[in-house]
Design a protein around this motif. Structure first.
Motif, PDB file in Angstrom:
ATOM      1  N   THR A  13      27.884  57.043  31.407  1.00 21.62           N
ATOM      2  CA  THR A  13      28.163  58.347  31.599  1.00 21.62           C
ATOM      3  C   THR A  13      28.805  58.622  31.665  1.00 21.62           C
ATOM      4  N   VAL A  14      30.002  58.254  32.319  1.00 18.43           N
ATOM      5  CA  VAL A  14      30.865  58.944  33.177  1.00 18.43           C
ATOM      6  C   VAL A  14      31.894  58.428  32.604  1.00 18.43           C
ATOM      7  N   ILE A  15      32.316  56.786  31.876  1.00 10.25           N
ATOM      8  CA  ILE A  15      33.304  56.820  30.809  1.00 10.25           C
ATOM      9  C   ILE A  15      33.374  57.927  30.305  1.00 10.25           C
ATOM     10  N   PRO A  16      32.703  58.300  29.263  1.00 11.64           N
ATOM     11  CA  PRO A  16      33.178  59.333  28.309  1.00 11.64           C
ATOM     12  C   PRO A  16      33.359  60.529  28.719  1.00 11.64           C
ATOM     13  N   LEU A  17      32.738  61.116  30.202  1.00 10.70           N
ATOM     14  CA  LEU A  17      33.088  62.152  30.651  1.00 10.70           C
ATOM     15  C   LEU A  17      34.923  61.791  31.422  1.00 10.70           C
TER      16      LEU A  17
END
Length: 349
Positions: free
Chosen positions: A96-100
């Protein structure tokens, strides 16, 4: 069926290779992949950034998929259910964090570029102000600070910011010079759009209408001519010089009575219902799409193009609003050819 599949297998690599080769083709004056100005370079940088991010994500995802397929494939002696990782908190947070982070990396320069593109330089005293009006199927350019109106050839000084004010006389059009800037619409609701671009280098760049506007939408082209400041000043003075009419009195009278009811030349008031014809012999094209080239390599001589246009306006540009010189205006072939010769010889200094 088998023969069709075998033929397809042979054609697929050839088609892919041909597609890659053709993707590398393109004119510098008509390609977003060969930017020739700051605005276009900004857009191109965003394209490169987004493509780089996509490639990196693609490589990582495919690498992980390949690793999982190899490392955790079911072995012949294995019969138990593998460990399930649904709801793994750490993994859920990770993907979730990486795409953000990637979205933020792309969003920051995008927002910056969008706001920069919206700077229209309308209040910059050093910028050249041009009022652009879209017509079916031609472009009108009014230089408000110089009292000059022309059509199809947008002449600008190299390196100067050009502040555009965009509107339309009929339907929705979209003003686009691929190698110099992004697109901007001309709205039929009466609202005005503004933006700017510049051309650091001297040269000729092709412009397009980027919004479907009728049968000849694909033929609604124009040219941007970036010239030196001295050449630009000479062009302005030439455009404001007294009109030069045909030497033959009979032809001059025909031209005035049949053509100047809609068009304008020289210092005459612009009618705005048809393109200004001043300096027609010096332009890059006739009707926007018949390229003027005495060598015949990338077009035809201006006289030949003018005769082609005047003898068959609807055939060259279907749906255009110009009356047919022969059928609608009653001109003879000799009169049409005479007007073509006059316009071809009407050049600017």
């Amino acid at each position: 069926m088998m023969k069709t599949w075998q033929a397809g297998k042979r054609l697929l690599p050839m088609t892919a290779a041909l597609g890659l080769i053709l993707a590398g083709c393109g004119r510098e004056d008509l390609s977003v992949l060969r930017p020739q100005g700051p605005a276009a370079e900004s857009s191109f940088d965003l394209m490169k950034l987004s493509i780089t991010i996509m490639i990196v994500v693609l490589l990582i995802v495919f690498s992980i998929a390949a690793y999982v397929l190899i490392r955790f494939r079911r072995k012949p002696e294995q019969s138990e259910m593998p460990e399930q990782v649904e709801g793994n908190f750490k993994l859920e947070v990770l993907w979730t964090v990486i795409p953000l982070i990637l979205v933020v990396v792309l969003a920051v320069p995008t927002v910056k570029a969008v706001f920069a593109a919206g700077n229209d330089h309308a209040n910059d005293k050093d910028a050249i102000k041009v009022k652009v009006t879209g017509h079916q199927y031609w472009w009108e350019f009014e230089y408000t600070d110089y009292g000059v109106t022309t059509a199809q050839d947008l002449v600008i000084p190299a390196g100067k910011d050009i502040a555009f004010e965009l509107s339309t006389k009929d339907v929705l059009h979209s003003f686009w010079v691929p190698s110099l800037s992004g697109k901007m619409d001309t709205n039929p609701d009466g609202s005005t759009n503004r933006f700017s671009f510049s051309a650091p280098n001297e040269g000729v760049y092709r412009g397009k209408c980027a919004e479907l506007c009728g049968p000849s939408h694909g033929f609604m082209e124009f040219k941007v001519k970036s010239v030196s400041e001295a050449a630009f000043e000479k062009w302005v003075n030439s455009m404001k010089a007294p009109a030069v009419l045909p030497e033959d009195p009979a032809l001059a009278e025909t031209f005035k009575s049949q053509c100047l009811t809609c068009h304008a030349v020289g210092e005459m008031p612009d009618m705005s219902s048809a393109p200004n014809l001043t300096g027609m012999g010096s332009r890059e094209s006739v009707a926007g799409i018949l390229l003027n080239d005495d060598t015949g390599v990338d077009g035809a001589p201006v006289l030949e193009n003018l005769k082609t246009w005047l003898h068959d306006t609807k055939g060259v540009k279907p749906g255009n609003k110009m009356p047919d010189p022969k059928k609608d205006m009653g001109l003879s072939d000799e009169e049409i050819d005479g007007i073509a010769e006059y316009l071809a010889g009407y050049t600017l200094d």
